[in-house]
Design a protein around this motif. Structure first.
Motif, PDB file in Angstrom:
ATOM      1  N   LEU A  92     -12.294   7.694   1.149  1.00  0.00           N
ATOM      2  CA  LEU A  92     -13.517   7.943   0.396  1.00  0.00           C
ATOM      3  C   LEU A  92     -13.454   9.289  -0.323  1.00  0.00           C
ATOM      4  O   LEU A  92     -12.868  10.248   0.170  1.00  0.00           O
ATOM      5  N   GLY A  93     -14.071   9.339  -1.484  1.00  0.00           N
ATOM      6  CA  GLY A  93     -14.319  10.601  -2.162  1.00  0.00           C
ATOM      7  C   GLY A  93     -13.183  11.153  -2.993  1.00  0.00           C
ATOM      8  O   GLY A  93     -13.414  11.998  -3.858  1.00  0.00           O
ATOM      9  N   SER A  94     -11.955  10.720  -2.785  1.00  0.00           N
ATOM     10  CA  SER A  94     -10.828  11.162  -3.606  1.00  0.00           C
ATOM     11  C   SER A  94      -9.613  10.300  -3.259  1.00  0.00           C
ATOM     12  O   SER A  94      -9.626   9.548  -2.280  1.00  0.00           O
ATOM     13  N   ARG A  95      -8.561  10.477  -4.041  1.00  0.00           N
ATOM     14  CA  ARG A  95      -7.315   9.747  -3.824  1.00  0.00           C
ATOM     15  C   ARG A  95      -6.211  10.681  -3.330  1.00  0.00           C
ATOM     16  O   ARG A  95      -5.026  10.354  -3.404  1.00  0.00           O
ATOM     17  N   ASP A  96      -6.592  11.841  -2.815  1.00  0.00           N
ATOM     18  CA  ASP A  96      -5.592  12.831  -2.426  1.00  0.00           C
ATOM     19  C   ASP A  96      -4.679  12.351  -1.309  1.00  0.00           C
ATOM     20  O   ASP A  96      -3.520  12.787  -1.216  1.00  0.00           O
ATOM     21  N   VAL A  97      -5.174  11.471  -0.442  1.00  0.00           N
ATOM     22  CA  VAL A  97      -4.336  11.008   0.660  1.00  0.00           C
ATOM     23  C   VAL A  97      -3.101  10.276   0.140  1.00  0.00           C
ATOM     24  O   VAL A  97      -2.029  10.333   0.757  1.00  0.00           O
ATOM     25  N   TYR A  98      -3.216   9.624  -1.017  1.00  0.00           N
ATOM     26  CA  TYR A  98      -2.049   8.958  -1.602  1.00  0.00           C
ATOM     27  C   TYR A  98      -1.075   9.986  -2.181  1.00  0.00           C
ATOM     28  O   TYR A  98       0.149   9.768  -2.171  1.00  0.00           O
ATOM     29  N   SER A  99      -1.613  11.109  -2.689  1.00  0.00           N
ATOM     30  CA  SER A  99      -0.731  12.196  -3.123  1.00  0.00           C
ATOM     31  C   SER A  99       0.046  12.750  -1.937  1.00  0.00           C
ATOM     32  O   SER A  99       1.252  13.014  -2.038  1.00  0.00           O
ATOM     33  N   TYR A 100      -0.653  12.930  -0.805  1.00  0.00           N
ATOM     34  CA  TYR A 100       0.043  13.403   0.398  1.00  0.00           C
ATOM     35  C   TYR A 100       1.187  12.456   0.768  1.00  0.00           C
ATOM     36  O   TYR A 100       2.294  12.895   1.104  1.00  0.00           O
ATOM     37  N   ALA A 101       0.875  11.144   0.731  1.00  0.00           N
ATOM     38  CA  ALA A 101       1.883  10.154   1.123  1.00  0.00           C
ATOM     39  C   ALA A 101       3.094  10.219   0.200  1.00  0.00           C
ATOM     40  O   ALA A 101       4.249  10.176   0.657  1.00  0.00           O
ATOM     41  N   CYS A 102       2.855  10.341  -1.103  1.00  0.00           N
ATOM     42  CA  CYS A 102       3.981  10.394  -2.037  1.00  0.00           C
ATOM     43  C   CYS A 102       4.771  11.683  -1.888  1.00  0.00           C
ATOM     44  O   CYS A 102       6.011  11.687  -1.992  1.00  0.00           O
ATOM     45  N   GLN A 103       4.101  12.791  -1.654  1.00  0.00           N
ATOM     46  CA  GLN A 103       4.818  14.051  -1.459  1.00  0.00           C
ATOM     47  C   GLN A 103       5.669  13.989  -0.185  1.00  0.00           C
ATOM     48  O   GLN A 103       6.801  14.479  -0.162  1.00  0.00           O
ATOM     49  N   GLY A 104       5.112  13.367   0.866  1.00  0.00           N
ATOM     50  CA  GLY A 104       5.908  13.165   2.073  1.00  0.00           C
ATOM     51  C   GLY A 104       7.082  12.244   1.830  1.00  0.00           C
ATOM     52  O   GLY A 104       8.181  12.463   2.366  1.00  0.00           O
ATOM     53  N   TRP A 105       6.866  11.214   1.004  1.00  0.00           N
ATOM     54  CA  TRP A 105       7.958  10.274   0.691  1.00  0.00           C
ATOM     55  C   TRP A 105       9.070  10.979  -0.088  1.00  0.00           C
ATOM     56  O   TRP A 105      10.261  10.755   0.188  1.00  0.00           O
ATOM     57  N   VAL A 106       8.693  11.821  -1.056  1.00  0.00           N
ATOM     58  CA  VAL A 106       9.700  12.545  -1.839  1.00  0.00           C
ATOM     59  C   VAL A 106      10.573  13.390  -0.918  1.00  0.00           C
ATOM     60  O   VAL A 106      11.810  13.394  -1.025  1.00  0.00           O
ATOM     61  N   TYR A 107       9.936  14.106   0.017  1.00  0.00           N
ATOM     62  CA  TYR A 107      10.708  14.951   0.935  1.00  0.00           C
ATOM     63  C   TYR A 107      11.568  14.100   1.865  1.00  0.00           C
ATOM     64  O   TYR A 107      12.753  14.409   2.074  1.00  0.00           O
ATOM     65  N   ALA A 108      10.993  13.040   2.408  1.00  0.00           N
ATOM     66  CA  ALA A 108      11.759  12.183   3.323  1.00  0.00           C
ATOM     67  C   ALA A 108      12.924  11.511   2.612  1.00  0.00           C
ATOM     68  O   ALA A 108      13.946  11.196   3.241  1.00  0.00           O
ATOM     69  N   ASP A 109      12.803  11.314   1.292  1.00  0.00           N
ATOM     70  CA  ASP A 109      13.860  10.679   0.518  1.00  0.00           C
ATOM     71  C   ASP A 109      14.926  11.676   0.068  1.00  0.00           C
ATOM     72  O   ASP A 109      15.858  11.307  -0.642  1.00  0.00           O
ATOM     73  N   GLY A 110      14.771  12.932   0.473  1.00  0.00           N
ATOM     74  CA  GLY A 110      15.768  13.942   0.126  1.00  0.00           C
ATOM     75  C   GLY A 110      15.431  14.762  -1.096  1.00  0.00           C
ATOM     76  O   GLY A 110      16.249  15.591  -1.511  1.00  0.00           O
TER      77      GLY A 110
END
Length: 501
Positions: A92-110
């Motif tokens: 609710l209220g923003s889409r920032d949680v998806y930004s967190y997920a993608c930033q975590g994915w970028v790091y996990a992907d190297g």
């Protein structure tokens, strides 16, 4: 408030939370709706109506008990019951949680999330991220990037990652809930009031829990570090007590927690000069501040360095901070002033460009006000309380809360959940509540469930109104500030002899 009135507040707020949860299912920040406004969907009018009614019910219930819930336990139970529906609905209220997920994915992907945006890195969930943030680097510290990457690896997909990121936010909020009573007692404030003001605030349930904002993690680490400091045992004069090793250990542990808070969101750094005053035990002197504050600073630096080295990302996250101001919103006073200057300039044919200048001026003013606030806190603590710990704790934590409030007011951007930063400390220390409860109540209405910011619908009128408010506050504050400076000039380093609280 009478028992029937308190019961009405409890169930009125619960009804509001249920309405918000339903609105979240109908039109929350779901992955496939990043470019679709909530009112363009088939259930748009119903979603907005439920959202506004639910928000009004929660705000009214929160406001009605602003002077304190019937008991601390009652506040915990009520706030917890309001949180449950919001824990089970869509973001609710923003889409920032998806930004967190993608930033975590970028790091996990190297990859390096501080050098590459989610879209360029090929995040498979980039369509869920708000368009404005798809090409920007991460503005968060390395400790949170590590947590986000762990959520991605353990979650196994977007839904799992979001669930774990929300769990992290809830864990941060639980830390806040556990620390509030101890901080309230140390500051001499009723715990039933403090727990209610923080945990029942609609911004907390909607944005920190349902929105899964990492501000909850930052605040949890911050309060835990503060609690370690204020609960640090002090040996009476002439008695055996905690030795220097134990004292240094507590200071270092608290510093590490504060460093990790900064390594989640850099905003936490503004409280560190005030926390250094909390770290001193006994009479507050310059040598004592250098000794205890220096030890604390060593722990802070250790937390920052450890998270930077562990992630392998170094200090690259500092560069991402510049991109957090990519959006222009009149809810930030400096940005609003710049927008009004641009509007006026366009009438005479000038190209817009005042917003960046106004933002720089706002940051310069912020730096000056923070320095002045720290000096006033130092002088007041030395002169009024000497070595009386409860008064010193309240004043120094109040200074930290005001520092966060100034940071929120003068930052280049403002989002509703930013109001929770000063709330947690002002609730612990302030004697009057309306002046910081009202902004929190207003901020609760600024965002719709899908993350749409209602302030964008009234850019010019909002900017003008905010600029008028800035001028009014400046006119009101100027003579008072001048009187305070005449009464306590900065050059006065000698503490008064009175010890009256």
């Amino acid at each position: 408030m009478t028992v029937p009135g308190a019961r009405l507040a409890r169930y009125g707020g619960l009804a509001g939370a249920l309405l918000l949860a339903v609105a979240g299912y109908l039109g929350g920040a779901l992955p496939g709706t990043a470019t679709v406004r909530v009112w363009h969907s088939g259930d748009g009018p119903l979603t907005v109506a439920l959202w506004l009614l639910g928000t009004a019910a929660m705000v009214a219930a929160w406001w009605s008990l602003r002077d304190g819930a019937p008991s601390t336990r009652w506040a915990y139970v009520t706030a917890g019951s309001w949180t449950l529906p919001l824990l089970l609905t869509a973001p609710l209220g923003s889409r920032d949680v998806y930004s967190y997920a993608c930033q975590g994915w970028v790091y996990a992907d190297g990859g390096d999330p501080y050098a590459t945006g989610a879209a360029a890195a090929g995040c498979p969930w980039v369509e869920a991220v708000a368009p404005v943030w798809r090409d920007t680097p991460a503005p968060y510290g390395p400790f949170f990037v590590l947590l986000a990457a762990l959520a991605v690896l353990l979650g196994g997909g977007l839904v799992g990652a979001v669930v774990l990121l929300r769990s992290l936010a809830v864990a941060g909020l639980l830390l806040v809930a556990c620390c509030l009573p101890g901080l309230a007692r140390a500051a001499g404030t009723p715990t039933r009031r403090v727990t209610w003001l923080v945990l029942a605030c609609p911004l907390v349930g909607v944005h920190l829990v349902a929105g899964a904002h990492n501000d909850a993690v930052m605040l949890g680490l911050l309060l835990l570090g503060l609690l370690l400091l204020v609960r640090r045992p002090v040996a009476p004069v002439g008695s055996a007590g905690p030795g220097p090793v134990a004292t240094v250990g507590v200071l270092l542990a608290a510093g590490v927690l504060l460093g990790l808070a900064v390594s989640v969101k850099a905003t936490a750094v503004v409280v560190l000069p005030f926390v250094a005053l909390v770290a001193v035990r006994g009479r507050l002197t310059v040598p004592a501040l250098l000794r205890d504050g220096g030890t604390l600073a060593g722990g802070v630096l250790g937390g920052l360095v450890a998270s930077s080295l562990l992630s392998g990302l170094g200090l690259g996250w500092l560069g991402g901070l510049d991109r957090s101001g990519d959006t222009e919103q009149w809810t930030s006073p400096p940005t609003a002033v710049g927008m009004v200057v641009d509007y006026a300039g366009e009438l005479v044919g000038r190209q817009p460009g005042a917003v960046p200048v106004a933002r720089v001026v706002g940051l310069v003013v912020l730096a000056g006000l923070l320095a002045m606030l720290w000096w006033r806190t130092w002088s007041a603590v030395r002169g009024r309380y000497g070595s009386v710990e409860s008064g010193r704790t309240r004043l120094t934590l109040l200074g930290a809360g005001l520092a966060l409030a100034l940071t929120v007011a003068l930052a280049p951007v403002f989002h509703p959940w930013y109001a929770t930063w000063p709330l947690v400390l002002l609730a612990v220390t302030a004697t009057r509540t309306a002046w910081f409860v009202v902004p929190g109540a207003v901020a609760a209405f600024l965002a719709l469930p899908d993350g749409t910011n209602l302030a964008r619908l009234a850019k010019a009128p909002g900017a003008v109104a905010m600029t008028v408010l800035v001028i009014a506050v400046a006119v009101w504050a100027q003579p008072r500030l001048r009187r305070q400076l005449r009464r306590h000039p900065p050059s006065s380093g000698r503490a008064p002899t009175t010890n009256r609280p």
